[in-house]
Design an enzyme around this catalytic site. Sequence first.
Site, PDB file in Angstrom:
ATOM      1  CB  ILE A 410      -0.982  -0.028   1.184  1.00  0.00           C
ATOM      2  CG1 ILE A 410      -1.834  -1.306   1.142  1.00  0.00           C
ATOM      3  CG2 ILE A 410      -1.903   1.172   1.209  1.00  0.00           C
ATOM      4  CD1 ILE A 410      -2.588  -1.534  -0.150  1.00  0.00           C
ATOM      5  N   GLY A 411       2.134   1.139   0.243  1.00  0.00           N
ATOM      6  CA  GLY A 411       2.993   2.313   0.094  1.00  0.00           C
ATOM      7  C   GLY A 411       4.109   2.414   1.112  1.00  0.00           C
ATOM      8  NE  ARG A 494      -0.166   7.059  20.896  1.00  0.00           N
ATOM      9  CZ  ARG A 494       0.192   6.351  19.836  1.00  0.00           C
ATOM     10  NH1 ARG A 494       0.004   6.821  18.622  1.00  0.00           N
ATOM     11  NH2 ARG A 494       0.734   5.159  19.991  1.00  0.00           N
ATOM     12  CD  GLU A 644      -8.085  -1.053   7.095  1.00  0.00           C
ATOM     13  OE1 GLU A 644      -8.975  -0.931   7.946  1.00  0.00           O
ATOM     14  OE2 GLU A 644      -7.163  -0.243   6.961  1.00  0.00           O
ATOM     15  CG  HIS A 673      -4.800  -2.487  11.423  1.00  0.00           C
ATOM     16  ND1 HIS A 673      -5.330  -2.986  10.254  1.00  0.00           N
ATOM     17  CD2 HIS A 673      -4.719  -1.150  11.261  1.00  0.00           C
ATOM     18  CE1 HIS A 673      -5.569  -1.972   9.423  1.00  0.00           C
ATOM     19  NE2 HIS A 673      -5.214  -0.856  10.007  1.00  0.00           N
TER      20      HIS A 673
HETATM   21  N1  GLN Z   1       0.146   5.042   1.335  1.00  0.00           N
HETATM   22  C1  GLN Z   1      -0.139   5.157   2.716  1.00  0.00           C
HETATM   23  C2  GLN Z   1       0.720   4.183   3.519  1.00  0.00           C
HETATM   24  O1  GLN Z   1       0.977   3.127   3.049  1.00  0.00           O
HETATM   25  C3  GLN Z   1      -1.587   4.884   3.019  1.00  0.00           C
HETATM   26  C4  GLN Z   1      -1.876   5.055   4.475  1.00  0.00           C
HETATM   27  C5  GLN Z   1      -3.308   4.862   4.878  1.00  0.00           C
HETATM   28  O2  GLN Z   1      -4.043   4.175   4.214  1.00  0.00           O
HETATM   29  N2  GLN Z   1      -3.709   5.414   5.995  1.00  0.00           N
HETATM   30  O3  GLN Z   1       1.117   4.467   4.607  1.00  0.00           O
HETATM   31 ZN    ZN Z   2      -5.145   2.189   4.740  1.00  0.00          ZN
END
Ligand code: GLN
Ligand code: ZN
Length: 730
Positions: A410-411, A494, A644, A673
């Site tokens: 996802i990055g 937080r 997700e 998570h």
């Molecule tokens: N590209 C972002 C990451 O991988 C996406 C984060 C997210 O979905 N909150 O961190």
């Molecule tokens: Zn995400």
Amino acid sequence: MIPTYVTGFPRIGKKRELKSALEAFWAHKFPFHEVQNLAKSLRQKHWQYQSNSHINYIACNDFSYYDNMLDTMVMLGAIPKRFCDILDPVERYFAMARGDTTHQAMEMTKWFNTNYHYIVPELSMAMDLHVDISKITNEYVEAKNLGITPKINLIGPLTFLALSTCEGNDNFAYFDAILEAYATVFKQLSALDSHLIIQCDESFLAKTPEPKQLSLLKIAYEKLGHIAPHIDIAVVTYFDHAKEAVEILGNCPIWAIGLDFVYGEENLEALCYIQGKKLIAGLIDGRNVWKNNALKTASLITRIGEVIPKDQLIFSTSCSLLHLPYSIQEETKLDTCIKEKLSFAVEKLHELSELSHFFEAPIAYSEPVCTQPSSTSKPKLTHYTRSAYKTRESLQTKVLNLPLFPTTTIGSFPQTKEIRSLRSAFKRGELSAEAYEKAIQNAIKACVAFQEEIGLDVLVHGEFERNDMVEYFGEQLEGFAFSENGWVQSYGSRCVKPPLLYGSVSRKHPMTVEWITYAQSLSDKPMKGMLTGPVTILNWSFVRDDIPKSEVAYEVAQAIADEIDDLQRHDIKIIQVDEAAFKEGYPLRVEKIKAYEKWAVDSFKMAVNSAWDQTQIHTHMCYSNFNDIIHTIEQMDADVITIETSRSGNKLLKVFQKVGYKAQIGPGVYDIHSPRVPSVEEMREQIEAFLHVLPKEQLWINPDCGLKTRGQEEVKASLKNMIEAVHSFR
Ligand code: GLN
Ligand code: ZN
């Protein structure tokens, strides 16, 4: 003079003192009685601010060590069974909030459409409710000792119930028991003083309540209103209008009704139902940081005044000030032109108190010295020029030549301590630009090498240069500013520090091209460019309110479009535009959803409109339930969406099948998570399940979100397993 009323005040402390104290306590470095002392001094300060501003109605019990919903559970004795073995109340309280070695924490979720998270009550029939008002009594007496007679803030019974998860799934079945417990709370509180005001937050009423809920509302306040003649009840709503409820509340034996006129101007239409009650008119914006627009407020008050007699009026904040930073006094580095536009919690108190003279002296309205015009050429989505999906798909297939079940992430990759200290050293000026660049490049190099080694198909650079997916772009765009101390509580200890989107947004220079092209130079596989979408940038910032949100969104979209164009001209063939916060921006009111979806979809499409047909656009969203918004997702017209769903298998994916969704989907084969490494077998089963609802040609294989918060070793093991799982299917 019109009396003034503050719905609630932040509690984390101007310098996040409560955060430091709690975290030291959790680390066994600070005794709890010290945390208690600190909490007491914070409450004193917060009351002092309010009394210095001559606020007439000041709250107690708006304080919390963690969360007000959790406090309400303790007040009612609604403790889930699995925590009943913990006898020490403090230990139990924090175990419910955070879990401990033997207890799983309770669920946490967003408080309506804010970024504050509350602990979700878990009700069961076996629960033995035991009322405990000691927290309230303490705070009440504390305030009295300072010469302040506070109102008492409670989460209202209907809202408490509506936000609970209930065994048996029938929340209404718990109504009698919960109401009975509230009645006991009221009875016990009645001994506190000869006159009391109790504020019941019934914020769920702004969420289009069902008829059944409205009839229970009547029953609840009929009962609570008759407990003691010296208790005055204020039922307070916020974040949108609560029109349906006003008529009912107008006929209940309560003292006042609180309505938000900033986010729910429609409340004006319900004023005739207020009857002889007090109207607590929410006029000062409690969730945005800009100075009050005096002209707008004056017109609101005039319209309210046409229906409600002056002696029935109380002026207040639109909601609790919890959602705001403390004070602009703490900001030493902000440009004066920005600072003069701002008003944080303490300043809002002054603004509110000035309103109290409205009928004797009109509010002074002065034009700000520095005005920030919005861009003269208003961007609008006029022509969406990308071809139909099928056309794009065949072009992209040729260009990319990916295998079946393409794999990607996802990055972000794990943000180690070293990476974080690198960034902060650079920010502090202790590291030269060259040294910083070199170090980030090394991190990218290692990340790319690993992805090559395990055989991922579409690579990422890892996002090591980013502290936060919105802040990173905000810092580089024109129109954003950053506070030093603008912290807002997100959950527990937080806090987040949202960027201030104060002006006209535009792109000064390329924002990601250098990093992405560097990463691409290291591999022959496609490197995915990584951007944050306009809707998410808006939803996670404090956005200027002098022009419509949609206009701001289009400006941001234009900036992202420019970046996409730059990336593709540098030979980047896949670009992901993250819309992590797309869904949380949804309005509470059903009737307002269309308008939101319109500008949200338009701004996304505007952002990706610059992409050539052969440039593959991905988007990522951090949730799984698309049932309500599937058509909106279709309209966004991305080539690939990653989502997700890992915790719900294929159940929630069925909707994509049902509507005949054409584009590609990466449903997330494992949950990032949790710190565990999913087995190959587990992921095979997951992929198997996906194939029951999605054609193989549409399926991408990826984790369900970014890997930034995970440990390096577990990420490596998990991704290796993921690749292995895919091989058997190919
Ligand atoms: N590209 C972002 C990451 O991988 C996406 C984060 C997210 O979905 N909150 O961190
Ligand atoms: Zn995400």
